[in-house]
Scaffold this active site. Sequence first.
Site, PDB file in Angstrom:
ATOM      1  N   GLU A   1      -6.029  -7.140  -5.626  1.00 31.06           N
ATOM      2  CA  GLU A   1      -5.906  -5.875  -4.874  1.00 31.06           C
ATOM      3  C   GLU A   1      -4.471  -5.673  -4.375  1.00 31.06           C
ATOM      4  O   GLU A   1      -4.228  -5.110  -3.307  1.00 31.06           O
ATOM      5  CB  GLU A   1      -6.878  -5.833  -3.690  1.00 31.06           C
ATOM      6  CG  GLU A   1      -8.343  -5.929  -4.066  1.00 31.06           C
ATOM      7  CD  GLU A   1      -8.944  -4.601  -4.496  1.00 31.06           C
ATOM      8  OE1 GLU A   1      -8.211  -3.606  -4.521  1.00 31.06           O
ATOM      9  OE2 GLU A   1     -10.137  -4.576  -4.811  1.00 31.06           O
ATOM     10  N   GLY A   2      -3.514  -6.147  -5.152  1.00 30.27           N
ATOM     11  CA  GLY A   2      -2.116  -6.117  -4.749  1.00 30.27           C
ATOM     12  C   GLY A   2      -1.773  -7.394  -4.011  1.00 30.27           C
ATOM     13  O   GLY A   2      -2.370  -7.699  -2.984  1.00 30.27           O
TER      14      GLY A   2
END
Length: 540
Positions: A407-408
């Site tokens: 998610e980054g």
Amino acid sequence: MLVTTSSDALTATVFGGSFISADPPQTFAPEDFGGDEQLMISTAEQFSRKSVLPVQEQLDAQEEGLMPRLINEAGSLGFCGIDTNDQFGGLGLGKNLAARILEFLSLNASFSVTIGITSGISQVGLQLFGNDSQRSRYLPALAAGTQIGAYCLSEPNSGSDALSMTTRADLRGDRWVLNGTKMWISNAKWADQFLVMAKVGGEKITAFVVERDTPGVSVSREEHKLGLKGSSTARVLLEDASIPSDNMIYEEGRGHIVAFNALNLGRFKLASMSIGPAREAMRLSSEYSRDRKQFGQPIANFGLIEQKFALMAARFYAAESMIYRTGALIDDAFAHYHAQGDLAPVQQNMRAAEEFSIECSMCKAFSTEAESFIVDESLQVFGGYGFTEEFGIARIYRDTRVSRIYEGTNEINRYFIAERMLRKLRDGTVQLPSSGGDFLSELVSRGYTHALKSTEHHQSELGALADLAILRYAEQSARLRASRDRGRFDDAVALFRNWAHGEAARAYQLLTGESVQIPATSRVDLSVLADRVHHADGPL
């Protein structure tokens, strides 16, 4: 709860609106969920403990049909479509409640990531940007748990730099033909539908829904992972995969809007997913420390073990406070923009999803690192036994390492936080906070003032800027929550503040090269705080 300007525009909580000078008059905490909401949360925990935790070994072995069956059971309880529009098969409830329920569905991380993806970022692009025909066709099965979804953004040579993807989509007649390879795709083995990002003409990023049985779609072997062995992670191959033209989501060349807004909300939910395993790790290590005896007494009585539980409790309390404060703000943002009749529904959704994107990244970075700290200390409580597979803490330890990556990465989230903050300060969207004698506020103000003097920054400086803002937001969220509880959590907040002051001082020194005097630490009775953890059988 929303703070508005004279133009009735929402303002960011970190430097503008409720975060400037005086503390905001209201905040939100998990104890504010109502009776029916608490019942749903309790049901989610019971489902985890009765249906998921007893079959963890079978999940790790990816026993055929087990994970899809559990998702189907969760869907029958409404857990796969909590914040999905009720018009399309969901419950139509808030994103904050959805995150809280997801926290208690995350006691096993493999199940957590599976349900988190299918109920979250695989749906949110459709919900926010799809048309009614697309949402009617694809959302009900996901919300019911009868189908599983996946989100396809990353590629072998395109991770944090998502815009450099090479997957192509070419319009041939009335159909799109997709070619490329997507990597690290969660749920790939079980997914019935994929939300895929590809470049039209090799240039314009665009979003598409691709069904599993589309000719040319295939899934490669499972990745041999360090943890999350019960979840599916594999490459999705697209080889002349032909889909109807109306499977394009939103607009051609606007897929990055779909992708990044899905990630904004996904990062918020990942924060709650991260403290779920931390909660379980605290429970297991607390139970073990009370049972394990050395030198004639439980190790829970030893001062250094008490210190561990006190620090775990303080870090967890701050993470929990900032997550659900942020979730309430997000829900308010959606309510606010959906009331704006002069905006098209897609514009309403886009503005609401973007409004607190900085806070979502803050929650993701802080909570996943709090999770790592808590799980690591929990394993340490077990001593040598924690390093074996005999106790469940080993699985939690392996599974949680990825939280700071997907998610980054936390590095790219820190870059995003600082860059976005500096941009807002330069264009006047937000203002620096006045310190009012508060150490963290003063460092934030001085640090960002220093940074605004230059237009170029080393990434380490941007990381330090992000840390200053994260620490202030976390401390303020914890303090505001504790202020309503007649001193019941003041010791946890004081202990967290002691730690946050030291971390902020280090970040400020890295940024400016200046030394800073840290305020005197607050005295906290660690044994009392640790005893409260044992009494609660986990977090406070």
